[in-house]
Design a protein around this motif. Structure first.
Motif, PDB file in Angstrom:
ATOM      1  N   LEU A 125     -28.754 -22.796 -39.971  1.00 49.43           N
ATOM      2  CA  LEU A 125     -28.627 -21.855 -40.502  1.00 49.43           C
ATOM      3  C   LEU A 125     -27.069 -22.229 -40.691  1.00 49.43           C
ATOM      4  CD1 LEU A 125     -30.122 -18.553 -40.196  1.00 49.43           C
ATOM      5  CD2 LEU A 125     -30.018 -19.989 -42.020  1.00 49.43           C
ATOM      6  N   THR A 126     -26.148 -23.260 -39.811  1.00 49.07           N
ATOM      7  CA  THR A 126     -25.189 -23.311 -40.077  1.00 49.07           C
ATOM      8  C   THR A 126     -24.580 -24.382 -40.953  1.00 49.07           C
ATOM      9  OG1 THR A 126     -25.083 -23.478 -37.782  1.00 49.07           O
ATOM     10  CG2 THR A 126     -23.532 -24.738 -38.295  1.00 49.07           C
ATOM     11  N   ARG A 127     -25.997 -25.383 -40.798  1.00 44.65           N
ATOM     12  CA  ARG A 127     -25.713 -26.188 -42.026  1.00 44.65           C
ATOM     13  C   ARG A 127     -25.644 -25.929 -43.354  1.00 44.65           C
ATOM     14  NH1 ARG A 127     -28.873 -31.383 -43.340  1.00 44.65           N
ATOM     15  NH2 ARG A 127     -27.662 -31.084 -44.905  1.00 44.65           N
ATOM     16  N   GLN A 154     -23.394 -24.646 -27.663  1.00 42.67           N
ATOM     17  CA  GLN A 154     -22.558 -25.779 -26.855  1.00 42.67           C
ATOM     18  C   GLN A 154     -23.444 -26.663 -27.873  1.00 42.67           C
ATOM     19  OE1 GLN A 154     -22.580 -25.709 -22.664  1.00 42.67           O
ATOM     20  NE2 GLN A 154     -21.048 -26.676 -22.516  1.00 42.67           N
ATOM     21  N   ARG A 155     -24.863 -26.783 -27.772  1.00 40.74           N
ATOM     22  CA  ARG A 155     -25.369 -28.523 -27.836  1.00 40.74           C
ATOM     23  C   ARG A 155     -24.999 -28.700 -29.952  1.00 40.74           C
ATOM     24  NH1 ARG A 155     -30.209 -25.574 -25.933  1.00 40.74           N
ATOM     25  NH2 ARG A 155     -30.524 -26.234 -23.944  1.00 40.74           N
ATOM     26  N   LEU A 156     -25.136 -27.530 -30.093  1.00 40.04           N
ATOM     27  CA  LEU A 156     -24.560 -27.709 -32.023  1.00 40.04           C
ATOM     28  C   LEU A 156     -22.946 -28.263 -32.191  1.00 40.04           C
ATOM     29  CD1 LEU A 156     -27.066 -25.358 -33.199  1.00 40.04           C
ATOM     30  CD2 LEU A 156     -27.198 -27.214 -33.278  1.00 40.04           C
ATOM     31  N   PRO A 189     -18.692 -31.533 -39.703  1.00 42.12           N
ATOM     32  CA  PRO A 189     -18.968 -32.545 -40.167  1.00 42.12           C
ATOM     33  C   PRO A 189     -18.975 -33.141 -39.159  1.00 42.12           C
ATOM     34  CG  PRO A 189     -17.612 -32.108 -41.281  1.00 42.12           C
ATOM     35  CD  PRO A 189     -16.967 -31.266 -40.584  1.00 42.12           C
ATOM     36  N   ARG A 190     -18.594 -33.608 -38.033  1.00 39.80           N
ATOM     37  CA  ARG A 190     -19.125 -34.022 -36.569  1.00 39.80           C
ATOM     38  C   ARG A 190     -19.967 -33.424 -35.515  1.00 39.80           C
ATOM     39  NH1 ARG A 190     -13.699 -33.709 -36.993  1.00 39.80           N
ATOM     40  NH2 ARG A 190     -13.016 -32.704 -35.893  1.00 39.80           N
ATOM     41  N   SER A 191     -19.480 -32.072 -35.753  1.00 38.93           N
ATOM     42  CA  SER A 191     -20.569 -31.623 -34.659  1.00 38.93           C
ATOM     43  C   SER A 191     -22.687 -32.064 -34.880  1.00 38.93           C
ATOM     44  CB  SER A 191     -20.882 -29.595 -35.655  1.00 38.93           C
ATOM     45  OG  SER A 191     -21.763 -29.532 -36.319  1.00 38.93           O
ATOM     46  N   ARG A 192     -23.604 -31.973 -33.740  1.00 31.71           N
ATOM     47  CA  ARG A 192     -24.808 -32.750 -34.086  1.00 31.71           C
ATOM     48  C   ARG A 192     -25.003 -31.617 -35.172  1.00 31.71           C
ATOM     49  NH1 ARG A 192     -28.886 -31.296 -29.157  1.00 31.71           N
ATOM     50  NH2 ARG A 192     -30.741 -31.565 -30.156  1.00 31.71           N
ATOM     51  N   ALA A 193     -24.260 -30.199 -35.533  1.00 30.13           N
ATOM     52  CA  ALA A 193     -25.430 -29.115 -36.128  1.00 30.13           C
ATOM     53  C   ALA A 193     -25.546 -29.657 -38.088  1.00 30.13           C
ATOM     54  CB  ALA A 193     -24.634 -27.880 -36.408  1.00 30.13           C
TER      55      ALA A 193
END
Length: 209
Positions: A125-127, A154-156, A189-193
């Motif tokens: 949903l972040t995407r 935190q992971r995302l 763009p740099r996140s794990r999400a």
């Protein structure tokens, strides 16, 4: 956030789950998933105090959520197994945190916790929020004592902006603190999400993502 001919995303597919807007026809399986999970939902989810309820009451509740979805006012999704046979939890994109922003909420049924599912659906949903809806900011809110939920943010790649003291009323009636986790469009763009596997489709089945 205003729906257009192609938005919002009515169906979102992840690696292990299917997210779609609720239907009143989902009342039976939704009720089973929620009532079997009440022990672990009640400490964190104020809406869990409404249970137990019967299937007709649950259907009416899902009908209201579907109505808000279709009107573009709030976007609650059921989380299903990939084949759609089982309710694994619920999630949503909520435009209650200001213009250009959405808050992601989520819960996972008791039998499916501890497998990374919350991270997967929140990442999906972040995407959608950034790539389909064009949001400037996405937020996740949680009780500081809800460590698994905070770990999802935190992971995302979300940043803990702060903790609002005694901001909300917990299901047991006490005042509770709320952690605010935020991810901005230029950080996304740099996140794990951004790497979460996801496909999104509109109400006509046309691919959005």
């Amino acid at each position: 956030m205003t729906p257009t001919a192609s938005r919002p995303a009515y169906t979102v597919q992840t690696e292990h789950a299917l997210l779609r807007c609720w239907s009143p026809a989902d009342a039976g399986p939704a009720l089973r998933a929620i009532e079997s999970s009440l022990a672990h939902l009640l400490p964190w989810m104020p809406w869990a105090k409404q249970y137990p309820m019967n299937v007709a009451q649950q259907a009416a509740h899902l009908r209201r959520m579907r109505g808000l979805f279709d009107l573009g006012q709030d976007f609650a999704y059921g989380v299903f197994s990939r084949d759609g046979a089982e309710v694994l939890g619920g999630t949503g994109l909520h435009p209650r945190v200001g213009e250009g922003a959405l808050e992601i909420g989520y819960w996972v049924a008791a039998g499916h916790t501890g497998r990374g599912l919350a991270t997967e659906i929140a990442g999906a949903l972040t995407r959608v929020a950034f790539e389909v809806e064009g949001m400037r900011r996405v937020e996740i809110h949680c009780d500081p004592r809800n460590v698994p939920s905070a770990r999802v943010a935190q992971r995302l790649g979300f940043t803990h902006e702060g903790t609002l003291r005694q901001r909300l009323v917990a299901p047991d009636g006490t005042r509770r603190d709320t952690m605010i986790w935020t991810l901005l469009a230029d950080e996304y763009p740099r996140s794990r999400a951004a790497a979460v596997i996801v496909e999104a489709f509109d109400l006509l089945g046309q691919k959005l993502l």
